[in-house]
Design an enzyme around this catalytic site. Structure first.
Site, PDB file in Angstrom:
ATOM      1  N   LYS A 173       0.841  -1.195   0.000  1.00  0.00           N
ATOM      2  CA  LYS A 173       0.000   0.000   0.000  1.00  0.00           C
ATOM      3  C   LYS A 173       0.880   1.250   0.000  1.00  0.00           C
ATOM      4  CE  LYS A 173      -1.962   2.565   3.298  1.00  0.00           C
ATOM      5  NZ  LYS A 173      -1.977   3.898   2.664  1.00  0.00           N
ATOM      6  N   GLY A 226       7.300   5.219   7.765  1.00  0.00           N
ATOM      7  CA  GLY A 226       6.309   6.243   8.070  1.00  0.00           C
ATOM      8  C   GLY A 226       6.581   6.854   9.426  1.00  0.00           C
ATOM      9  N   THR A 228       6.492   7.714  13.525  1.00  0.00           N
ATOM     10  CA  THR A 228       6.783   6.904  14.710  1.00  0.00           C
ATOM     11  C   THR A 228       5.502   6.400  15.385  1.00  0.00           C
ATOM     12  OG1 THR A 228       8.930   7.914  15.030  1.00  0.00           O
ATOM     13  CG2 THR A 228       7.877   7.039  17.004  1.00  0.00           C
ATOM     14  N   ALA A 229       4.479   7.240  15.436  1.00  0.00           N
ATOM     15  CA  ALA A 229       3.236   6.812  16.097  1.00  0.00           C
ATOM     16  C   ALA A 229       2.604   5.650  15.328  1.00  0.00           C
ATOM     17  CB  ALA A 229       2.263   7.988  16.182  1.00  0.00           C
ATOM     18  N   THR A 230       2.612   5.740  13.996  1.00  0.00           N
ATOM     19  CA  THR A 230       2.053   4.638  13.200  1.00  0.00           C
ATOM     20  C   THR A 230       2.890   3.379  13.389  1.00  0.00           C
ATOM     21  OG1 THR A 230       1.517   6.331  11.559  1.00  0.00           O
ATOM     22  CG2 THR A 230       1.116   4.057  10.905  1.00  0.00           C
ATOM     23  N   GLU A 248      10.872   1.744   9.635  1.00  0.00           N
ATOM     24  CA  GLU A 248      11.715   2.923   9.367  1.00  0.00           C
ATOM     25  C   GLU A 248      10.874   4.139   9.696  1.00  0.00           C
ATOM     26  OE1 GLU A 248      14.799   2.789   8.551  1.00  0.00           O
ATOM     27  OE2 GLU A 248      14.913   0.646   8.168  1.00  0.00           O
ATOM     28  N   CYS A 282      13.054  12.181   5.752  1.00  0.00           N
ATOM     29  CA  CYS A 282      13.322  11.759   7.135  1.00  0.00           C
ATOM     30  C   CYS A 282      14.768  12.022   7.528  1.00  0.00           C
ATOM     31  CB  CYS A 282      12.998  10.277   7.283  1.00  0.00           C
ATOM     32  SG  CYS A 282      13.846   9.282   6.040  1.00  0.00           S
ATOM     33  N   GLU A 383       9.364  16.219  15.381  1.00  0.00           N
ATOM     34  CA  GLU A 383       9.578  16.182  13.930  1.00  0.00           C
ATOM     35  C   GLU A 383       8.569  17.094  13.236  1.00  0.00           C
ATOM     36  OE1 GLU A 383       8.538  12.606  11.767  1.00  0.00           O
ATOM     37  OE2 GLU A 383      10.419  12.719  10.658  1.00  0.00           O
TER      38      GLU A 383
HETATM   39  P1  NDP Z   1       2.330   7.796   8.293  1.00  0.00           P
HETATM   40  O1  NDP Z   1       2.874   7.000   9.410  1.00  0.00           O
HETATM   41  O2  NDP Z   1       1.152   8.640   8.558  1.00  0.00           O
HETATM   42  O3  NDP Z   1       1.940   6.884   7.074  1.00  0.00           O
HETATM   43  C1  NDP Z   1       2.829   5.982   6.452  1.00  0.00           C
HETATM   44  C2  NDP Z   1       2.037   4.914   5.742  1.00  0.00           C
HETATM   45  O4  NDP Z   1       1.344   4.121   6.715  1.00  0.00           O
HETATM   46  C3  NDP Z   1       0.939   5.462   4.827  1.00  0.00           C
HETATM   47  O5  NDP Z   1       0.799   4.610   3.721  1.00  0.00           O
HETATM   48  C4  NDP Z   1      -0.254   5.412   5.734  1.00  0.00           C
HETATM   49  O6  NDP Z   1      -1.494   5.476   5.077  1.00  0.00           O
HETATM   50  C5  NDP Z   1      -0.031   4.095   6.431  1.00  0.00           C
HETATM   51  N1  NDP Z   1      -0.788   3.916   7.668  1.00  0.00           N
HETATM   52  C6  NDP Z   1      -1.318   4.839   8.491  1.00  0.00           C
HETATM   53  N2  NDP Z   1      -1.992   4.244   9.499  1.00  0.00           N
HETATM   54  C7  NDP Z   1      -1.862   2.913   9.323  1.00  0.00           C
HETATM   55  C8  NDP Z   1      -2.341   1.775  10.021  1.00  0.00           C
HETATM   56  N3  NDP Z   1      -3.107   1.851  11.101  1.00  0.00           N
HETATM   57  N4  NDP Z   1      -2.019   0.548   9.558  1.00  0.00           N
HETATM   58  C9  NDP Z   1      -1.242   0.417   8.466  1.00  0.00           C
HETATM   59  N5  NDP Z   1      -0.799   1.456   7.738  1.00  0.00           N
HETATM   60  C10 NDP Z   1      -1.089   2.699   8.166  1.00  0.00           C
HETATM   61  O7  NDP Z   1       3.539   8.663   7.748  1.00  0.00           O
HETATM   62  P2  NDP Z   1       3.494   9.762   6.610  1.00  0.00           P
HETATM   63  O8  NDP Z   1       2.916   9.162   5.366  1.00  0.00           O
HETATM   64  O9  NDP Z   1       2.896  11.005   7.159  1.00  0.00           O
HETATM   65  O10 NDP Z   1       5.051   9.965   6.329  1.00  0.00           O
HETATM   66  C11 NDP Z   1       5.835  10.834   7.044  1.00  0.00           C
HETATM   67  C12 NDP Z   1       6.630  10.114   8.103  1.00  0.00           C
HETATM   68  O11 NDP Z   1       7.427   9.098   7.516  1.00  0.00           O
HETATM   69  C13 NDP Z   1       7.586  11.002   8.837  1.00  0.00           C
HETATM   70  O12 NDP Z   1       7.517  10.754  10.217  1.00  0.00           O
HETATM   71  C14 NDP Z   1       8.938  10.577   8.306  1.00  0.00           C
HETATM   72  O13 NDP Z   1      10.012  10.823   9.178  1.00  0.00           O
HETATM   73  C15 NDP Z   1       8.732   9.137   8.079  1.00  0.00           C
HETATM   74  N6  NDP Z   1       9.726   8.629   7.136  1.00  0.00           N
HETATM   75  C16 NDP Z   1      10.708   7.801   7.605  1.00  0.00           C
HETATM   76  C17 NDP Z   1      11.714   7.351   6.760  1.00  0.00           C
HETATM   77  C18 NDP Z   1      12.781   6.402   7.234  1.00  0.00           C
HETATM   78  O14 NDP Z   1      13.393   5.766   6.372  1.00  0.00           O
HETATM   79  N7  NDP Z   1      13.024   6.267   8.501  1.00  0.00           N
HETATM   80  C19 NDP Z   1      11.746   7.774   5.347  1.00  0.00           C
HETATM   81  C20 NDP Z   1      10.653   8.626   4.978  1.00  0.00           C
HETATM   82  C21 NDP Z   1       9.682   9.038   5.845  1.00  0.00           C
HETATM   83  P3  NDP Z   1      -2.149   6.949   4.827  1.00  0.00           P
HETATM   84  O15 NDP Z   1      -1.417   7.543   3.723  1.00  0.00           O
HETATM   85  O16 NDP Z   1      -3.545   6.737   4.540  1.00  0.00           O
HETATM   86  O17 NDP Z   1      -1.980   7.702   6.099  1.00  0.00           O
END
Ligand code: NDP
Length: 479
Positions: A173, A226, A228-230, A248, A282, A383
């Site tokens: 996804k 994505g 940290t909370a997710t 990550e 990130c 962040e």
């Molecule tokens: P999110 O955590 O909001 O979302 C990441 C993905 O997870 C999206 O596809 C999202 O869907 C999905 N998601 C959300 N809730 C759930 C759930 N309950 N179950 C399964 N999947 C879920 O992050 P963002 O998209 O806002 O991205 C930004 C974040 O990503 C920042 O904190 C950034 O630091 C981090 N990041 C980390 C990297 C690393 O390599 N460490 C690299 C790049 C970014 P939806 O789009 O619908 O919310």
């Protein structure tokens, strides 16, 4: 336009006919719709993946390699189309998508197409016991890949390529706000001859589609990038099912500048490490610590350079800073600028929304530099993930080490110095998964990538990724 799910090599509407609007951040218009896929859609994707797994996992590594490299070549051949789609979906400059995002997505497939041919198993002779052990690396089965919006195809493929190279089938996804290039990838996979069902892409919200993937009892590994909370939520859901996890997560990375650095190099790179991709990486160095003896000079020079960055429409070739990904994200970043002011930070430059002529409803923000009074204020700890950096001076190595490490995150750190002893000392002590010295975001795909503390669990990249996407099975034979 309607984006549809890619399941078993075909494009499908969602079963429940439930759709979400997709926005173009550069002008605020709705330009498409994507499925908000239900549990049943995810189940269909799972069934396709499960049925294909027995044959795909038995495909020779040469054949898997050939297909992955073909996907890479097709991405390169479609560079313009993919770059434009990425920019339209995400708001990033087309030039950036063309020079970074899409080439890197192609590299991901090429790299893992090659890496799988070099991924060997180990054997150990148990001398004195007349036995030999060998360790098989077997694909897990059906795995889930979930990625964010900031580097859409780049991060999506960073997971998918090693997963399928290792012989798994995937239910993936992309972020619901940037689904476009993942959708286009389906066509490319068909053209490259990837067997139906190896890769299945379901679009939708995290809370519905993503949740259905992480809750699925037979999707045995989840690779997630994505927030940290997710990530914490996924860990909680996955734990009772003993899923393998690679998380990550977020970062709040220090950029530490000593007076003995190569100043011009540092200045140029610091502008990039602060504001590339609108600061939505990130790895961006969002906390800048500068040795006191050059602090005033740095402030003047840095702010002058930042003021020279052009905020503009992503298609303009001279645009440095495009649009933020969504109205909601723009609001979040603006809120942080207000929080900074409330905490007595000084706005050295930026801080305001930008109206781009002809695209008045786009989500544009000036690159913003905040001088903070202390390292523990919220904008220095949380962040923001936008074009906002903080600056503050430091006196000693120990002082800056303490401040650099005093956050919950530990993704990356950047160090600018020409002192070897200091380089060694600081690199050892910085709490981060990645340390760059006198450079930033120089990536070699063979190296381990990931964070410590709240920045995640596990490592991606190179053989680390292939190890994650396989189970080790040891066989011991007594002869
Ligand atoms: P999110 O955590 O909001 O979302 C990441 C993905 O997870 C999206 O596809 C999202 O869907 C999905 N998601 C959300 N809730 C759930 C759930 N309950 N179950 C399964 N999947 C879920 O992050 P963002 O998209 O806002 O991205 C930004 C974040 O990503 C920042 O904190 C950034 O630091 C981090 N990041 C980390 C990297 C690393 O390599 N460490 C690299 C790049 C970014 P939806 O789009 O619908 O919310």
């Amino acid at each position: 336009m309607k984006i549809t799910n890619y399941i078993n090599g075909n494009f499908h509407n969602p079963i429940e006919d439930n759709w979400i609007d997709n926005y173009n951040p550069s002008d605020g218009t709705v330009y498409g719709q994507i499925p908000n896929s239900s549990k049943e859609d995810v189940e269909n994707a799972y069934i396709a993946a499960k049925s294909t797994f027995p044959s795909w996992s038995q495909t020779t590594f040469e054949e898997r390699s050939r297909i992955l490299i073909k996907i890479s070549e097709l991405l390169e051949a479609n560079l313009e189309r993919f770059a434009e789609a990425e920019s339209k979906d995400n708001g990033k400059p087309v030039s950036l998508a063309k020079s970074v995002d899409i080439p890197r997505a192609a590299s991901n497939f090429r790299f893992f197409g090659n890496a799988i041919t070099q991924f060997t198993s180990e054997s150990h002779e148990s001398v004195g016991q007349d036995a030999i052990n060998y360790t098989l690396r077997q694909p897990i089965g059906v795995v889930g890949c979930i990625s964010p919006w900031n580097l859409p195809l780049y991060l999506f493929t960073w997971k998918i390529a090693p997963a399928i190279a290792a012989g798994n089938c995937v239910v993936a996804k992309p972020s619901e706000v940037t689904p476009m290039t993942a959708y286009l990838l389906g066509e490319i996979c068909n053209e490259a001859g990837l067997p139906k069902g190896v890769l299945n892409i379901v679009h939708g919200l995290g809370s519905t589609t993503g949740q259905a993937i992480i809750e699925h009892p037979d999707i045995k590994a989840i690779s997630f990038t994505g927030g940290t909370a997710t990530g914490a939520h996924i860990a909680k859901v996955a734990a009772p099912m003993f899923k393998k996890l690679s998380l990550e997560l977020g970062g709040k990375n220090p950029n530490i500048i000593f007076a003995d650095c190569d100043y011009e190099d540092m200045l140029q790179t610091t502008v990039r490490s602060s504001f590339a991709n609108q600061g939505q990486i990130c790895l961006c160095g969002s906390r800048i610590f500068v040795e006191a003896s050059i602090y005033d000079k740095f402030k003047t020079d840095f702010v002058a350079k930042v003021k020279g960055l052009k905020v503009g429409h992503p298609s303009d070739t001279d645009t440095n800073i495009g649009a933020l990904v969504s109205q909601q994200h723009l609001n979040k970043v603006k809120d942080y600028i207000q929080i900074a002011k409330d905490e007595n930070a000084t706005v050295l430059c930026g801080g305001n929304e930008v109206i781009v002529k002809g695209f008045e409803h786009g989500y544009y923000l000036e690159p913003t530099v905040l001088e903070v009074p202390t390292d523990d204020c919220r904008v220095n700890q949380e962040e923001i993930f936008g074009p906002v950096v903080t600056v503050m001076p430091f006196n000693t190595e120990n002082d800056v080490l303490q401040m650099a490490n005093k956050v919950k995150y530990g993704l990356s750190a950047t160090l600018w110095t020409n002192d070897l002893k200091r380089t060694m000392h600081m690199s050892n002590k910085l709490q981060a998964g990645i340390v760059w010295v006198n450079t930033w975001m120089l990536r070699d795909l063979r190296t381990p990538f990931g964070g410590v503390k709240d920045s995640g669990v596990g490592r991606e990249g190179g053989f680390e990724a292939l190890r994650f996407f396989t189970e080790a099975k040891n066989v011991c034979i007594k002869y």
